[in-house]
Design a protein around this motif. Structure first.
Motif, PDB file in Angstrom:
ATOM      1  N   SER A 118       0.813  -1.235   0.039  1.00 24.63           N
ATOM      2  CA  SER A 118       0.080  -0.061   0.041  1.00 24.63           C
ATOM      3  C   SER A 118       0.916   1.207  -0.109  1.00 24.63           C
ATOM      4  O   SER A 118       0.288   2.436  -0.254  1.00 24.63           O
ATOM      5  CB  SER A 118      -0.814   0.158   1.224  1.00 24.63           C
ATOM      6  N   GLN A 119       2.267   1.151   0.289  1.00 27.35           N
ATOM      7  CA  GLN A 119       2.959   2.379   0.260  1.00 27.35           C
ATOM      8  C   GLN A 119       3.927   2.391  -1.076  1.00 27.35           C
ATOM      9  O   GLN A 119       4.756   3.393  -1.319  1.00 27.35           O
ATOM     10  CB  GLN A 119       4.233   2.263   1.293  1.00 27.35           C
ATOM     11  N   GLY A 120       3.387   1.685  -2.175  1.00 20.88           N
ATOM     12  CA  GLY A 120       3.982   1.634  -3.335  1.00 20.88           C
ATOM     13  C   GLY A 120       5.247   0.836  -3.521  1.00 20.88           C
ATOM     14  O   GLY A 120       6.064   1.238  -4.610  1.00 20.88           O
ATOM     15  N   VAL A 121       5.540  -0.110  -2.682  1.00 21.96           N
ATOM     16  CA  VAL A 121       6.642  -0.531  -2.738  1.00 21.96           C
ATOM     17  C   VAL A 121       6.456  -1.926  -3.507  1.00 21.96           C
ATOM     18  O   VAL A 121       5.575  -2.620  -3.373  1.00 21.96           O
ATOM     19  CB  VAL A 121       7.380  -1.094  -1.361  1.00 21.96           C
ATOM     20  N   GLU A 122       7.317  -2.241  -4.539  1.00 18.10           N
ATOM     21  CA  GLU A 122       7.094  -3.373  -5.430  1.00 18.10           C
ATOM     22  C   GLU A 122       8.063  -4.281  -5.249  1.00 18.10           C
ATOM     23  O   GLU A 122       9.445  -3.902  -4.968  1.00 18.10           O
ATOM     24  CB  GLU A 122       7.212  -2.835  -6.902  1.00 18.10           C
ATOM     25  N   PHE A 123       7.998  -5.660  -5.321  1.00 19.38           N
ATOM     26  CA  PHE A 123       9.058  -6.569  -4.876  1.00 19.38           C
ATOM     27  C   PHE A 123       8.963  -7.874  -5.863  1.00 19.38           C
ATOM     28  O   PHE A 123       7.720  -8.115  -6.066  1.00 19.38           O
ATOM     29  CB  PHE A 123       8.761  -6.949  -3.298  1.00 19.38           C
ATOM     30  N   GLN A 124       9.782  -8.549  -6.165  1.00 18.17           N
ATOM     31  CA  GLN A 124       9.877  -9.608  -7.179  1.00 18.17           C
ATOM     32  C   GLN A 124      10.897 -10.443  -6.615  1.00 18.17           C
ATOM     33  O   GLN A 124      11.907 -10.186  -6.282  1.00 18.17           O
ATOM     34  CB  GLN A 124      10.144  -9.136  -8.633  1.00 18.17           C
ATOM     35  N   THR A 125      10.749 -11.883  -6.683  1.00 20.32           N
ATOM     36  CA  THR A 125      11.473 -12.887  -6.340  1.00 20.32           C
ATOM     37  C   THR A 125      11.024 -14.185  -6.758  1.00 20.32           C
ATOM     38  O   THR A 125       9.893 -14.391  -7.206  1.00 20.32           O
ATOM     39  CB  THR A 125      11.878 -13.048  -4.941  1.00 20.32           C
ATOM     40  N   ASN A 126      11.532 -15.338  -6.829  1.00 20.60           N
ATOM     41  CA  ASN A 126      11.077 -16.615  -7.173  1.00 20.60           C
ATOM     42  C   ASN A 126      10.794 -17.477  -5.882  1.00 20.60           C
ATOM     43  O   ASN A 126       9.943 -18.347  -6.121  1.00 20.60           O
ATOM     44  CB  ASN A 126      11.891 -17.311  -8.008  1.00 20.60           C
ATOM     45  N   ASN A 127      11.080 -17.297  -4.711  1.00 16.71           N
ATOM     46  CA  ASN A 127      10.751 -17.848  -3.795  1.00 16.71           C
ATOM     47  C   ASN A 127      10.554 -16.782  -2.390  1.00 16.71           C
ATOM     48  O   ASN A 127      11.397 -16.018  -2.294  1.00 16.71           O
ATOM     49  CB  ASN A 127      11.639 -19.024  -3.257  1.00 16.71           C
ATOM     50  N   LEU A 128       9.661 -17.045  -1.786  1.00 18.42           N
ATOM     51  CA  LEU A 128       9.062 -16.244  -0.479  1.00 18.42           C
ATOM     52  C   LEU A 128       8.532 -16.871   0.510  1.00 18.42           C
ATOM     53  O   LEU A 128       7.799 -17.914   0.368  1.00 18.42           O
ATOM     54  CB  LEU A 128       8.280 -14.908  -1.041  1.00 18.42           C
ATOM     55  N   PHE A 129       9.055 -16.634   1.805  1.00 17.05           N
ATOM     56  CA  PHE A 129       8.289 -17.159   2.922  1.00 17.05           C
ATOM     57  C   PHE A 129       7.715 -15.935   3.878  1.00 17.05           C
ATOM     58  O   PHE A 129       8.464 -15.225   3.969  1.00 17.05           O
ATOM     59  CB  PHE A 129       9.425 -17.952   3.715  1.00 17.05           C
ATOM     60  N   TRP A 130       6.741 -16.331   4.406  1.00 16.79           N
ATOM     61  CA  TRP A 130       5.862 -15.402   5.048  1.00 16.79           C
ATOM     62  C   TRP A 130       5.472 -15.957   6.513  1.00 16.79           C
ATOM     63  O   TRP A 130       4.693 -16.945   6.671  1.00 16.79           O
ATOM     64  CB  TRP A 130       4.600 -14.884   4.211  1.00 16.79           C
ATOM     65  N   ASP A 131       6.029 -15.686   7.302  1.00 13.86           N
ATOM     66  CA  ASP A 131       5.540 -15.921   8.886  1.00 13.86           C
ATOM     67  C   ASP A 131       4.564 -14.869   9.356  1.00 13.86           C
ATOM     68  O   ASP A 131       5.109 -13.909   9.855  1.00 13.86           O
ATOM     69  CB  ASP A 131       6.844 -16.350   9.777  1.00 13.86           C
TER      70      ASP A 131
END
Length: 176
Positions: free
Chosen positions: A82-95
């Motif tokens: 929502s702050q306009g940050v763009e992120f790209q990767t092939n593997n992501l973990f979210w706790d």
């Protein structure tokens, strides 16, 4: 249980907050740990109070470990905050319990004032406090950050970047 053609809205106190879109959603409580499997991709969209899209997460596949509240996203992971940050990767973990996300593969982060890439990434869920290792990229630098007096050796030592060492960076905090 397998559900096909998922397009569901999630509300909080009667206000629509999120949308989940997936071609296939498998809930498997027999595996240990139990999990939700999205083998054909997932799109999680976040809305503001006026129902405008303010962010999203998408990936080619995803697994949600429901008891641990932990995500594993694989393949073309894309995030817009929502702050306009763009992120790209092939593997992501979210706790979700500890409010952390991380990736141990090449990652690309774009904020309003900088673009960074690295081979290891860790952040809070809002992507305002993040750490990137083996970093390279560009940033807008205020001339006051450079040494005064034209001392070339001081300027050169400021510009040398050790890409093996890790740097902690503070992301943008945009108040709306």
């Amino acid at each position: 249980m397998v559900t096909y053609g998922v397009n569901t809205l999630i509300s909080d106190s009667g206000v629509i907050k999120y949308r989940v879109v997936a071609e296939e959603w498998e809930v498997n409580e027999n595996k240990n740990p139990s999990r939700w499997i999205f083998n054909k991709g997932i799109l999680l969209t976040q809305f503001d109070l006026t129902k405008h899209v303010v962010g999203y997460i998408q990936s080619d596949t995803a697994v949600y470990f429901d008891k641990d509240r932990r995500w594993k996203l694989n393949g073309h992971v894309r995030i817009l905050t929502s702050q306009g940050v763009e992120f790209q990767t092939n593997n992501l973990f979210w706790d979700e319990q500890n409010h952390l996300i991380w990736s141990n593969t090449y990652s690309h982060l774009k904020t309003p004032d900088k673009e960074l890439e690295g081979n290891w990434f860790k952040s809070d869920e809002q992507m305002t406090n993040y750490e990137i290792r083996q970093i390279k990229g560009w940033s807008i630098i205020d001339k006051r950050e450079f040494p005064s007096g034209g001392d070339q050796s001081a300027i050169q030592s400021t510009l040398n970047i050790d890409t093996v060492r890790h740097d902690k960076l503070k992301g943008p905090v945009i108040k709306r």
